[in-house]
Motif scaffolding. Structure first.
Motif, mmCIF file in Angstrom:
data_model
loop_
_atom_site.group_PDB
_atom_site.id
_atom_site.type_symbol
_atom_site.label_atom_id
_atom_site.label_comp_id
_atom_site.label_asym_id
_atom_site.label_seq_id
_atom_site.Cartn_x
_atom_site.Cartn_y
_atom_site.Cartn_z
ATOM 1 N N ILE A 206 0.851 -1.205 0.000
ATOM 2 C CA ILE A 206 0.000 0.000 0.000
ATOM 3 C C ILE A 206 0.878 1.244 0.000
ATOM 4 N N PHE A 207 0.405 2.304 -0.674
ATOM 5 C CA PHE A 207 1.108 3.589 -0.715
ATOM 6 C C PHE A 207 0.417 4.513 0.278
ATOM 7 N N ILE A 208 1.076 4.754 1.421
ATOM 8 C CA ILE A 208 0.511 5.626 2.457
ATOM 9 C C ILE A 208 1.099 7.016 2.251
ATOM 10 N N GLU A 209 0.263 7.932 1.762
ATOM 11 C CA GLU A 209 0.792 9.256 1.390
ATOM 12 C C GLU A 209 -0.387 10.202 1.133
ATOM 13 N N ASP A 210 -0.174 11.497 1.315
ATOM 14 C CA ASP A 210 -1.182 12.479 0.907
ATOM 15 C C ASP A 210 -1.507 12.247 -0.565
ATOM 16 N N GLY A 211 -2.776 12.179 -0.885
ATOM 17 C CA GLY A 211 -3.172 11.945 -2.272
ATOM 18 C C GLY A 211 -3.314 10.476 -2.609
ATOM 19 N N ALA A 212 -2.834 9.599 -1.714
ATOM 20 C CA ALA A 212 -3.005 8.154 -1.929
ATOM 21 C C ALA A 212 -3.890 7.630 -0.794
ATOM 22 N N PHE A 213 -3.316 6.947 0.192
ATOM 23 C CA PHE A 213 -4.128 6.402 1.294
ATOM 24 C C PHE A 213 -3.668 6.998 2.617
ATOM 25 N N ASP A 214 -4.657 7.388 3.458
ATOM 26 C CA ASP A 214 -4.291 7.930 4.765
ATOM 27 C C ASP A 214 -4.103 6.770 5.757
ATOM 28 N N ILE A 215 -3.760 7.117 6.960
ATOM 29 C CA ILE A 215 -3.354 6.094 7.927
ATOM 30 C C ILE A 215 -4.552 5.232 8.385
ATOM 31 N N VAL A 216 -5.735 5.850 8.434
ATOM 32 C CA VAL A 216 -6.928 5.093 8.834
ATOM 33 C C VAL A 216 -7.285 4.077 7.748
ATOM 34 N N LEU A 242 3.108 10.299 7.576
ATOM 35 C CA LEU A 242 1.733 10.069 8.041
ATOM 36 C C LEU A 242 1.673 8.966 9.103
ATOM 37 N N GLY A 243 2.803 8.464 9.520
ATOM 38 C CA GLY A 243 2.800 7.357 10.482
ATOM 39 C C GLY A 243 2.796 5.993 9.811
ATOM 40 N N GLY A 244 3.101 5.953 8.534
ATOM 41 C CA GLY A 244 3.083 4.685 7.796
ATOM 42 C C GLY A 244 4.144 3.700 8.262
ATOM 43 N N VAL A 245 5.302 4.221 8.648
ATOM 44 C CA VAL A 245 6.374 3.331 9.104
ATOM 45 C C VAL A 245 5.959 2.635 10.401
ATOM 46 N N GLU A 246 5.386 3.430 11.314
ATOM 47 C CA GLU A 246 4.946 2.861 12.583
ATOM 48 C C GLU A 246 3.875 1.792 12.339
ATOM 49 N N LEU A 247 2.965 2.067 11.394
ATOM 50 C CA LEU A 247 1.911 1.095 11.075
ATOM 51 C C LEU A 247 2.525 -0.179 10.485
ATOM 52 N N ALA A 248 3.485 -0.002 9.603
ATOM 53 C CA ALA A 248 4.150 -1.156 8.979
ATOM 54 C C ALA A 248 4.828 -2.021 10.044
ATOM 55 N N CYS A 249 5.491 -1.376 10.992
ATOM 56 C CA CYS A 249 6.153 -2.123 12.067
ATOM 57 C C CYS A 249 5.120 -2.862 12.912
ATOM 58 N N GLU A 250 4.003 -2.176 13.196
ATOM 59 C CA GLU A 250 2.949 -2.793 14.023
ATOM 60 C C GLU A 250 2.422 -4.068 13.376
ATOM 61 N N PHE A 251 2.300 -4.054 12.035
ATOM 62 C CA PHE A 251 1.769 -5.228 11.336
ATOM 63 C C PHE A 251 2.862 -6.204 10.887
ATOM 64 N N GLY A 252 4.111 -5.913 11.250
ATOM 65 C CA GLY A 252 5.200 -6.833 10.907
ATOM 66 C C GLY A 252 5.450 -6.926 9.419
ATOM 67 N N ALA A 253 5.379 -5.769 8.723
ATOM 68 C CA ALA A 253 5.602 -5.756 7.272
ATOM 69 C C ALA A 253 6.995 -6.274 6.925
ATOM 70 N N GLN A 254 7.093 -6.915 5.755
ATOM 71 C CA GLN A 254 8.387 -7.419 5.289
ATOM 72 C C GLN A 254 9.334 -6.291 4.937
ATOM 73 N N SER A 255 8.772 -5.204 4.397
ATOM 74 C CA SER A 255 9.625 -4.074 4.027
ATOM 75 C C SER A 255 8.834 -2.775 4.099
ATOM 76 N N VAL A 256 9.550 -1.678 4.345
ATOM 77 C CA VAL A 256 8.981 -0.334 4.259
ATOM 78 C C VAL A 256 9.886 0.437 3.306
ATOM 79 N N ASP A 257 9.320 0.954 2.227
ATOM 80 C CA ASP A 257 10.138 1.533 1.178
ATOM 81 C C ASP A 257 9.912 3.040 1.043
ATOM 82 N N HIS A 258 10.902 3.722 0.542
ATOM 83 C CA HIS A 258 11.011 5.168 0.302
ATOM 84 C C HIS A 258 11.672 5.852 1.496
ATOM 85 N N LEU A 259 10.895 6.294 2.500
ATOM 86 C CA LEU A 259 11.444 6.812 3.759
ATOM 87 C C LEU A 259 12.202 8.133 3.634
#
Ligand SMILES: [Zn+2]
Length: 277
Positions: A206-216, A242-259
């Motif tokens: 998922i792309f978490i970003e203004d104009g794409a998907f918000d954190i909710v 937007l807090g996407g990294v924290e969300l990714a960590c919470e769900f145990g994502a395999q990777s978080v990209d861009h940053l």
């Protein structure tokens, strides 16, 4: 008495992990000896020899983030960017992700397969033998499944190892701009289950970003994906935090990209995570 082997490769400019060596022997599809050609010829009777012509012998590259499933290129956007247009300006001019979406929706499966095959062959030519490959330019169930099928078949035709990722949550498509929640629900209730049922991708992104998907919206999507047994990857903190990294960590994502816009709190989250990013 020499042992038989399939091949001796000699005259390499270098061999990864073996400083100074210039030749190797292959037996039963595996490297069985490394050193200098004359020494290897004394030990091994090779069926054939290959001159590496001074090139490097190295394990294949692994590309962990690619978007190969598009129908036409967007090279003109490099000019726009060079003229000073930012991401939003490019989108306003009709470029960006949604421009790719219009072309992918119009494209036949055969065309998409041809494009993916070409892209994967180019990767192979440059040394990549394994890649993760995302859909995400279809943004409808039909077009996303078409993209994933093209990634699968293209990978097989090119002879590259592909790890397919469903990126239906790349952007809100134009038809749902006025009510994005309809698309989020569609992703969670229909598209993710359909991809799961086809077994064509085991990872959701998922792309978490203004104009794409918000954190909710992202939380709803990640929860639905995890509940269906998908592994997660996340595009986060590219332009805004937007807090996407924290969300990714919470769900145990395999990777978080861009940053590029990673916060101190996000960095701390990554540092404390059990996962390797
Ligand atoms: Zn990406």
């Amino acid at each position: 008495m020499k042992d038989n082997c399939q091949m001796i490769v000699h005259n390499a400019g270098g061999i990864w992990g073996h400083t100074g060596a210039e030749a190797l022997a292959i037996k039963a599809g595996k490297i069985c000896d490394v050193g200098f050609a004359d020494a290897l010829r004394d030990k091994w009777q090779a069926d054939t020899e290959l001159d590496a012509q001074g090139l490097l012998i190295t394990p294949g590259f692994v590309d962990a983030h690619t978007h190969p499933a598009f129908a036409t290129g967007r090279a003109e956007e490099f000019d726009w960017r060079a003229e000073g247009a930012d991401y939003l300006e490019i989108a306003k001019r009709g470029g960006g992700i949604l421009s790719s979406v219009a072309h992918v929706r119009d494209a036949s499966l055969d065309h998409m397969i041809a494009i993916c095959t070409l892209n994967f062959k180019r990767m192979l030519k440059h040394g990549t033998t394994t890649c993760e490959a995302k859909s995400g330019y279809g943004l409808s169930l039909e077009s996303e499944l078409k993209s994933l099928e093209a990634i699968k078949v293209g990978g097989e035709r090119a002879g590259i190892t592909v790890i397919p990722t469903f990126l239906g949550a790349h952007m809100i498509p134009s038809e749902h701009r006025d009510n994005p929640q309809v698309y989020v629900d569609l992703l969670c209730d229909e598209m993710l289950p359909a991809v799961k049922e086809q077994g064509i991708a085991k990872i959701a992104d998922i792309f978490i970003e203004d104009g794409a998907f918000d954190i909710v919206q992202a939380r709803q999507y990640c929860q639905a994906a995890v509940d269906l047994g998908f592994e997660l990857r996340v595009h986060a903190d590219q332009f805004n935090n937007l807090g996407g990294v924290e969300l990714a960590c919470e769900f145990g994502a395999q990777s978080v990209d861009h940053l590029e816009a990673l916060s101190d709190a996000g960095l701390e989250c990554l540092a404390m995570s059990d996962h390797t990013f």
